[in-house]
Design a protein around this motif. Structure first.
Motif, mmCIF file in Angstrom:
data_model
loop_
_atom_site.group_PDB
_atom_site.id
_atom_site.type_symbol
_atom_site.label_atom_id
_atom_site.label_comp_id
_atom_site.label_asym_id
_atom_site.label_seq_id
_atom_site.Cartn_x
_atom_site.Cartn_y
_atom_site.Cartn_z
ATOM 1 N N THR A 247 -44.269 28.677 -7.516
ATOM 2 C CA THR A 247 -45.445 28.990 -8.314
ATOM 3 C C THR A 247 -45.183 28.571 -9.753
ATOM 4 N N ILE A 248 -46.247 28.420 -10.501
ATOM 5 C CA ILE A 248 -46.128 28.008 -11.895
ATOM 6 C C ILE A 248 -46.056 29.257 -12.761
ATOM 7 N N LEU A 249 -44.880 29.500 -13.328
ATOM 8 C CA LEU A 249 -44.676 30.630 -14.230
ATOM 9 C C LEU A 249 -44.527 30.089 -15.648
ATOM 10 N N ILE A 250 -45.245 30.686 -16.584
ATOM 11 C CA ILE A 250 -45.285 30.192 -17.964
ATOM 12 C C ILE A 250 -44.433 31.084 -18.856
ATOM 13 N N ASP A 251 -43.601 30.434 -19.692
ATOM 14 C CA ASP A 251 -42.861 31.154 -20.717
ATOM 15 C C ASP A 251 -43.777 31.320 -21.928
ATOM 16 N N SER A 252 -44.231 32.530 -22.178
ATOM 17 C CA SER A 252 -45.209 32.781 -23.246
ATOM 18 C C SER A 252 -44.553 33.242 -24.538
ATOM 19 N N THR A 253 -43.233 33.062 -24.681
ATOM 20 C CA THR A 253 -42.522 33.576 -25.865
ATOM 21 C C THR A 253 -42.168 32.482 -26.869
ATOM 22 N N ILE A 254 -42.621 31.264 -26.646
ATOM 23 C CA ILE A 254 -42.245 30.153 -27.539
ATOM 24 C C ILE A 254 -42.971 30.295 -28.874
ATOM 25 N N GLN A 255 -42.224 30.105 -29.970
ATOM 26 C CA GLN A 255 -42.775 30.179 -31.315
ATOM 27 C C GLN A 255 -42.680 28.805 -31.989
ATOM 28 N N LEU A 256 -43.727 28.437 -32.712
ATOM 29 C CA LEU A 256 -43.786 27.116 -33.343
ATOM 30 C C LEU A 256 -42.670 26.943 -34.370
ATOM 31 N N GLU A 257 -42.392 27.945 -35.153
ATOM 32 C CA GLU A 257 -41.368 27.830 -36.189
ATOM 33 C C GLU A 257 -40.008 27.510 -35.572
ATOM 34 N N ARG A 258 -39.700 28.147 -34.459
ATOM 35 C CA ARG A 258 -38.424 27.893 -33.801
ATOM 36 C C ARG A 258 -38.346 26.464 -33.290
ATOM 37 N N VAL A 259 -39.455 25.959 -32.760
ATOM 38 C CA VAL A 259 -39.473 24.583 -32.244
ATOM 39 C C VAL A 259 -39.305 23.586 -33.382
ATOM 40 N N VAL A 260 -40.029 23.781 -34.490
ATOM 41 C CA VAL A 260 -39.945 22.853 -35.623
ATOM 42 C C VAL A 260 -38.536 22.867 -36.219
ATOM 43 N N ASN A 261 -37.932 24.045 -36.317
ATOM 44 C CA ASN A 261 -36.565 24.118 -36.849
ATOM 45 C C ASN A 261 -35.559 23.434 -35.926
ATOM 46 N N ALA A 262 -35.859 23.444 -34.621
ATOM 47 C CA ALA A 262 -34.934 22.843 -33.651
ATOM 48 C C ALA A 262 -35.104 21.337 -33.531
ATOM 49 N N VAL A 263 -36.095 20.780 -34.238
ATOM 50 C CA VAL A 263 -36.292 19.323 -34.185
ATOM 51 C C VAL A 263 -35.040 18.595 -34.663
ATOM 52 N N ALA A 264 -34.312 19.223 -35.603
ATOM 53 C CA ALA A 264 -33.105 18.586 -36.148
ATOM 54 C C ALA A 264 -32.043 18.364 -35.082
ATOM 55 N N THR A 265 -32.083 19.120 -33.994
ATOM 56 C CA THR A 265 -31.101 18.947 -32.921
ATOM 57 C C THR A 265 -31.568 17.972 -31.850
ATOM 58 N N ASN A 266 -32.759 17.419 -32.016
ATOM 59 C CA ASN A 266 -33.269 16.473 -31.019
ATOM 60 C C ASN A 266 -32.361 15.252 -30.940
ATOM 61 N N PRO A 267 -31.895 14.867 -29.755
ATOM 62 C CA PRO A 267 -30.952 13.738 -29.655
ATOM 63 C C PRO A 267 -31.517 12.426 -30.166
ATOM 64 N N GLU A 268 -32.819 12.235 -30.050
ATOM 65 C CA GLU A 268 -33.412 11.001 -30.570
ATOM 66 C C GLU A 268 -33.293 10.942 -32.088
ATOM 67 N N LEU A 269 -33.519 12.095 -32.741
ATOM 68 C CA LEU A 269 -33.387 12.150 -34.198
ATOM 69 C C LEU A 269 -31.927 12.001 -34.621
ATOM 70 N N ARG A 270 -31.023 12.627 -33.911
ATOM 71 C CA ARG A 270 -29.598 12.513 -34.252
ATOM 72 C C ARG A 270 -29.100 11.085 -34.024
ATOM 73 N N SER A 271 -29.655 10.410 -33.034
ATOM 74 C CA SER A 271 -29.316 9.006 -32.826
ATOM 75 C C SER A 271 -29.795 8.158 -34.007
ATOM 76 N N ALA A 272 -30.981 8.482 -34.530
ATOM 77 C CA ALA A 272 -31.491 7.751 -35.698
ATOM 78 C C ALA A 272 -30.614 8.007 -36.923
ATOM 79 N N GLU A 273 -30.110 9.230 -37.066
ATOM 80 C CA GLU A 273 -29.202 9.522 -38.186
ATOM 81 C C GLU A 273 -27.902 8.724 -38.069
#
Length: 447
Positions: A247-273
């Motif tokens: 069944t499709i269960l949704i995680d309803s606890t995701i916060q935008l601020e946490r996602v934006v702050n975690a962008v710095a750990t994105n492997p595509e961005l770290r590869s660009a660095e």
């Protein structure tokens, strides 16, 4: 007449219900025996093990790791050996200072030279240091490329896996609609047999039943093709037989601020660095060519020359040697200066590309979060609407069985139930896709 109508209807409903339950039971037994159940965790593990793009990325990482060595950067001594042995036959004519003349045809000569030499760079403008740092940055970048590929594969597998769950949800809604249509068709036939219905209602029920069955077959094709796409992602046989019970269960606890702050750990961005660092070290390498280079060399020589005639019949030299060499660049038309300027431009472009990537990832995160929150709100309302649609269909069906409701009421309730089922499954899938995208951007899929 009403009692007879109710008796026939109830008897027909029981027989139809028993036949339906038997059909469902046999179908379940057949599916269990013929196909294995595939879980999401198993699908991800298979994809990570077999995916060809991940294997290529890992091979590239291994190659970068091998290249990240001081010898590749030019920081270790270079030792080489050489040997030549020349045999020749010549016609000799010599006139010595004492007046003696030597003439000989077929003079045999042999020259043997051998040496072992080594060169070590003491200073070349810190080019070795810059090269070693660049190779290390390339290795880190290749590692981020592997992580990026892993996140993308997990995301693709999850999206396709839940798409199959969605297609199965569509099929279940269609099957429920078919059962309602069969009930309506049977009731029409019973009523017609006792003179309480006309042929038009029976024909319409038959047409609706055929249309629903055709829709079910079309949906089965969509489901089979979705399974084929999933097998392609897992690098398995396209015709592999499997089942998904989930069944499709949704995680309803995701916060935008946490996602934006975690962008710095994105492997595509770290590869660009890392690409910025690579270009910076490359600039230093090119700039090092403008400085003097100092090196030391040494070795051992062996030389032997022998002739059957002539002034010197044998000449042999052996011994070590050592030396210091200095290279000073004076003028090459400004080529190095131009190369440095181009390398600096490449570094600036890499920085701009990184900034553009940050903006793009943050924009994707915001859009995915907007879709995520909007779909969750609609999903909560649609769940209640789906419950009401099911209750309405049940009430209208009972009223129709009792001879109170009309065929139009039943068809309208059935249509509302099907549409509500479609919307509920679609919204659940859309919310899950938005959740997966948010976790992919924040590199949270593998945790």
């Amino acid at each position: 007449m009403k009692r007879l109508d109710h008796y026939l209807i109830n008897k027909g409903m029981k027989r139809l219900k028993n036949a339906f339950l038997l059909s469902v039971f046999l179908t379940c037994i057949t599916n269990v025996l013929s196909a294995q159940v595939l879980t999401l965790e198993e699908a991800i593990n298979i994809a990570l093990k077999n995916n060809l793009d991940i294997q290529i990325a890992r091979n590239n990482k291994e190659a970068s790791s091998i290249n990240n060595h001081l010898s590749i950067a030019g920081g270790l001594p270079v030792v080489s050996g050489s040997a030549t042995d020349n045999q020749s036959i010549t016609n000799l004519t010599q006139e010595l200072t004492n007046g003696q003349k030597i003439q000989r045809r077929g003079n045999v000569q042999n020259q043997l030279n051998a040496s072992v030499s080594g060169n070590y760079t003491l200073y070349n403008g810190f080019r070795v240091v810059a090269s070693k740092n660049r190779l290390a940055a390339l290795e880190r970048q290749s590692e981020q490329q592997v992580n990026l590929q892993i996140q993308n594969v997990i995301s693709d597998v999850m999206v396709k896996y839940y798409d199959i769950v969605r297609q199965q949800g569509f099929m279940e809604t269609i099957r429920q609609s078919i059962e309602v249509t069969k009930q309506r068709k049977y009731l029409m036939e019973v009523r017609q047999s006792v003179g309480l219905a006309n042929n038009a209602d029976t024909y319409q029920a038959q047409l609706d039943l055929v249309a629903s069955e055709q829709e079910l077959r079309a949906q089965e094709l969509v489901l089979v093709q979705s399974k084929t796409d999933l097998m392609n992602l897992l690098t398995q046989r396209a015709d592999s037989v499997f089942q998904i019970r989930d069944t499709i269960l949704i995680d309803s606890t995701i916060q935008l601020e946490r996602v934006v702050n975690a962008v710095a750990t994105n492997p595509e961005l770290r590869s660009a660095e890392e690409q910025i660092r690579i270009n910076e070290f490359l600039t230093r390498e090119i700039n090092a060519a403008r400085y003097p280079a100092v090196g030391v060399n040494g070795g051992y020589n062996y030389s032997r020359s022998q002739s059957t005639a002539g002034f010197t019949l044998l000449n042999q030299n052996t011994g070590p040697f050592v030396g210091l060499n200095l290279q000073v660049p004076i003028f090459n038309g400004g080529a190095n200066k131009r190369r440095v300027r181009v390398a600096e431009i490449d570094t600036r472009n890499a920085t701009l590309q990184k900034e553009a990537l940050v903006n793009n990832l943050e924009s994707l995160a915001i859009r995915a979060y907007q879709s995520y929150t909007n779909t969750l709100e609609r999903l909560r309302a649609e769940r209640e609407n789906n419950r009401i649609a099911a209750a309405l269909l049940d009430v209208v069906t009972q009223r129709f069985q009792q001879g109170v409701g009309t065929v139009i009421d039943l068809r309208e309730a059935q249509r509302s139930f099907v549409e509500a089922g479609y919307r509920l499954v679609n919204l659940s899938y859309s919310a899950k896709v938005a959740e997966i995208e948010l976790k992919r951007i924040s590199s949270d899929l593998g945790r």
